[in-house]
Design a protein around this motif. Sequence first.
Motif, PDB file in Angstrom:
ATOM      1  N   PHE A   1       0.842  -1.188   0.000  1.00 31.45           N
ATOM      2  CA  PHE A   1       0.000   0.000   0.000  1.00 31.45           C
ATOM      3  C   PHE A   1       0.883   1.246   0.000  1.00 31.45           C
ATOM      4  CE2 PHE A   1      -2.487  -3.399   1.771  1.00 31.45           C
ATOM      5  CZ  PHE A   1      -3.772  -3.188   1.306  1.00 31.45           C
ATOM      6  N   GLY A   2       0.303   2.344  -0.506  1.00 36.43           N
ATOM      7  CA  GLY A   2       1.047   3.598  -0.522  1.00 36.43           C
ATOM      8  C   GLY A   2       2.135   3.621  -1.574  1.00 36.43           C
ATOM      9  N   CYS A   3       2.871   4.726  -1.602  1.00 38.04           N
ATOM     10  CA  CYS A   3       3.960   4.869  -2.564  1.00 38.04           C
ATOM     11  C   CYS A   3       4.917   5.953  -2.071  1.00 38.04           C
ATOM     12  CB  CYS A   3       3.406   5.243  -3.939  1.00 38.04           C
ATOM     13  SG  CYS A   3       4.667   5.382  -5.228  1.00 38.04           S
ATOM     14  N   ASP A   4       6.206   5.709  -2.236  1.00 36.96           N
ATOM     15  CA  ASP A   4       7.230   6.671  -1.804  1.00 36.96           C
ATOM     16  C   ASP A   4       7.986   7.289  -2.979  1.00 36.96           C
ATOM     17  OD1 ASP A   4       6.573   6.174   0.807  1.00 36.96           O
ATOM     18  OD2 ASP A   4       8.222   4.780   1.182  1.00 36.96           O
TER      19      ASP A   4
ATOM     20  N   TRP B   1       3.928   0.734   2.573  1.00 37.62           N
ATOM     21  CA  TRP B   1       4.091  -0.344   3.548  1.00 37.62           C
ATOM     22  C   TRP B   1       3.606  -1.655   2.948  1.00 37.62           C
ATOM     23  CZ3 TRP B   1      -0.139  -3.050   5.603  1.00 37.62           C
ATOM     24  CH2 TRP B   1      -1.398  -2.467   5.440  1.00 37.62           C
ATOM     25  N   SER B   2       4.206  -2.734   3.400  1.00 35.49           N
ATOM     26  CA  SER B   2       3.951  -4.064   2.843  1.00 35.49           C
ATOM     27  C   SER B   2       3.271  -4.970   3.862  1.00 35.49           C
ATOM     28  CB  SER B   2       5.266  -4.715   2.400  1.00 35.49           C
ATOM     29  OG  SER B   2       5.936  -3.920   1.453  1.00 35.49           O
ATOM     30  N   ARG B   3       2.378  -5.800   3.359  1.00 40.19           N
ATOM     31  CA  ARG B   3       1.707  -6.784   4.217  1.00 40.19           C
ATOM     32  C   ARG B   3       2.647  -7.942   4.545  1.00 40.19           C
ATOM     33  NH1 ARG B   3      -3.577  -8.911   1.558  1.00 40.19           N
ATOM     34  NH2 ARG B   3      -3.597 -10.097   3.504  1.00 40.19           N
ATOM     35  N   ASN B   4       2.384  -8.570   5.657  1.00 35.32           N
ATOM     36  CA  ASN B   4       3.129  -9.751   6.061  1.00 35.32           C
ATOM     37  C   ASN B   4       2.916 -10.890   5.059  1.00 35.32           C
ATOM     38  OD1 ASN B   4       2.885 -12.521   7.644  1.00 35.32           O
ATOM     39  ND2 ASN B   4       4.395 -11.249   8.709  1.00 35.32           N
TER      40      ASN B   4
ATOM     41  N   LYS C   1      10.833  -2.045   3.021  1.00 29.42           N
ATOM     42  CA  LYS C   1      10.840  -1.197   4.209  1.00 29.42           C
ATOM     43  C   LYS C   1      10.166  -1.845   5.413  1.00 29.42           C
ATOM     44  CE  LYS C   1      11.104   2.990   1.446  1.00 29.42           C
ATOM     45  NZ  LYS C   1      10.525   4.324   1.151  1.00 29.42           N
ATOM     46  N   ASP C   2       9.663  -3.048   5.244  1.00 29.35           N
ATOM     47  CA  ASP C   2       9.013  -3.755   6.338  1.00 29.35           C
ATOM     48  C   ASP C   2       9.537  -5.185   6.396  1.00 29.35           C
ATOM     49  OD1 ASP C   2       6.678  -1.797   7.064  1.00 29.35           O
ATOM     50  OD2 ASP C   2       6.611  -1.979   4.887  1.00 29.35           O
ATOM     51  N   ALA C   3       9.578  -5.739   7.591  1.00 26.10           N
ATOM     52  CA  ALA C   3       9.961  -7.145   7.753  1.00 26.10           C
ATOM     53  C   ALA C   3       8.737  -7.997   7.443  1.00 26.10           C
ATOM     54  CB  ALA C   3      10.453  -7.406   9.167  1.00 26.10           C
ATOM     55  N   VAL C   4       8.701  -8.577   6.247  1.00 26.82           N
ATOM     56  CA  VAL C   4       7.510  -9.316   5.813  1.00 26.82           C
ATOM     57  C   VAL C   4       7.664 -10.827   5.978  1.00 26.82           C
ATOM     58  CG1 VAL C   4       6.748  -7.522   4.226  1.00 26.82           C
ATOM     59  CG2 VAL C   4       8.346  -9.266   3.428  1.00 26.82           C
ATOM     60  N   TRP C   5       8.880 -11.276   6.279  1.00 27.10           N
ATOM     61  CA  TRP C   5       9.125 -12.699   6.511  1.00 27.10           C
ATOM     62  C   TRP C   5       9.861 -12.863   7.843  1.00 27.10           C
ATOM     63  CZ3 TRP C   5       6.411 -15.680   3.501  1.00 27.10           C
ATOM     64  CH2 TRP C   5       6.132 -15.279   2.197  1.00 27.10           C
ATOM     65  N   ALA C   6       9.516 -13.926   8.573  1.00 25.71           N
ATOM     66  CA  ALA C   6      10.202 -14.212   9.838  1.00 25.71           C
ATOM     67  C   ALA C   6      11.676 -14.479   9.564  1.00 25.71           C
ATOM     68  CB  ALA C   6       9.562 -15.419  10.515  1.00 25.71           C
ATOM     69  N   LYS C   7      12.523 -14.194  10.561  1.00 27.34           N
ATOM     70  CA  LYS C   7      13.961 -14.360  10.393  1.00 27.34           C
ATOM     71  C   LYS C   7      14.347 -15.797  10.070  1.00 27.34           C
ATOM     72  CE  LYS C   7      15.387 -10.460  13.263  1.00 27.34           C
ATOM     73  NZ  LYS C   7      16.160 -10.026  14.463  1.00 27.34           N
ATOM     74  N   ASP C   8      13.533 -16.756  10.548  1.00 29.50           N
ATOM     75  CA  ASP C   8      13.861 -18.160  10.304  1.00 29.50           C
ATOM     76  C   ASP C   8      13.195 -18.714   9.044  1.00 29.50           C
ATOM     77  OD1 ASP C   8      11.282 -18.134  11.206  1.00 29.50           O
ATOM     78  OD2 ASP C   8      11.537 -19.673  12.746  1.00 29.50           O
ATOM     79  N   PHE C   9      12.550 -17.827   8.265  1.00 25.94           N
ATOM     80  CA  PHE C   9      11.931 -18.290   7.022  1.00 25.94           C
ATOM     81  C   PHE C   9      13.012 -18.698   6.032  1.00 25.94           C
ATOM     82  CE2 PHE C   9      10.540 -17.553   2.661  1.00 25.94           C
ATOM     83  CZ  PHE C   9       9.339 -18.234   2.622  1.00 25.94           C
TER      84      PHE C   9
END
Length: 367
Positions: A71-74, A90-93, A125-133
């Motif tokens: 969503f949105g735009c920079d 911003w990005s969805r999980n 710009k967002d953490a969309v995946w878990a670190k252990d993915f």
Amino acid sequence: MVQRMQEKVIQDVPGLDFAIGTHSYNKIPDVIAAVLRGDGPVLECSEEDDREATLDEHIDGSISAFVNILFGCDRHCAYCIVPEVRGKEWSRNGVSICNEVSKLAESGVKEVTLLGQSVMSYGRKDAVWAKDFVSTMGFQEPLPRLLEAVSSIEGIKRVRFTSGHPSGCSLELARAMGELPEVCGHLHLPVQSGADRILKMMGRGYDRAGYIEAVGRIREKVPDLAITTDVIVGFPSETEDEFEATRSLMEEISFDNAFIFKYSPRPDTRALKWEDDVSDEEKLRRNKVLLDDQDKRGTLINEGLIGKTVEVMAEGPSKRNTDRWAGRSSANKIVIFEHASGVEVGDLVDVLIERAMPQTLYGKIEN
């Protein structure tokens, strides 16, 4: 418009029941309920995004669905108001997106299109995946990881994404498009202009050579890639030579299709301060030249498919002739074909192409 004008929309449009801004889509069910109770007109125009309440419901019965992932735009292009009214990017999980797609697949959806104003910025710009993915294919970038995850969902036969930006045409994305069979061989990559000075004024973040290199990276892994684009003609101070630069770039890339727009000033954009000095008549002429070029180019590209077989997702009877069926190829080309016994909506069928028009292919199902 609603996010920008707010109360003025209600004032200027008599009889309007409700108006909802771009940060409040999740409030649509509540707003409709209020209107049905007789509480209208309703204006819902929050300044803050409610990220946890993203709408993820869909109307049942379709084989294709659109899924918002960003969503949105920079980017703040000079001619565009979107960043001002849709807010920061911003990005969805990734897991929530996959859960939504899984529900769609269970309801009969076969094809999903992942959406974002600048979709290749997903997860930057967002953490969309878990670190252990862990990506089975070894992808490190968020979008290729998502394409891999969505492609693996049972029942999903095709995955598309739009709209792109040259900065996102990475080697990993190229590999994902080339190696994941569910990801369609089509890329919508707006270019807007083929002239470096105009691109810089627009604030597009690339030059002509950079755009060509970006397309080349994807085509190296997807040789049959179909590429479509957006172009603006008559941008402030655009000269005839700069228009011809756009024209030559379109020929060099050999776009399968192009959406051509005549520049018009937009409130609250950086471009508004520049003189709109290309006449309406000249804008119309340039628009027509590019459309005529594209018709010839599209015909030539599509005629190259005559005698070849393309895989088509059947969508049902053609709107113009219900005796025939329509569908789309992986390259997002409309294909009209004679229906065969046993073929149902959502099936993937092989169609032998017998005739071609600039935007449409015609053929018959192969035995």
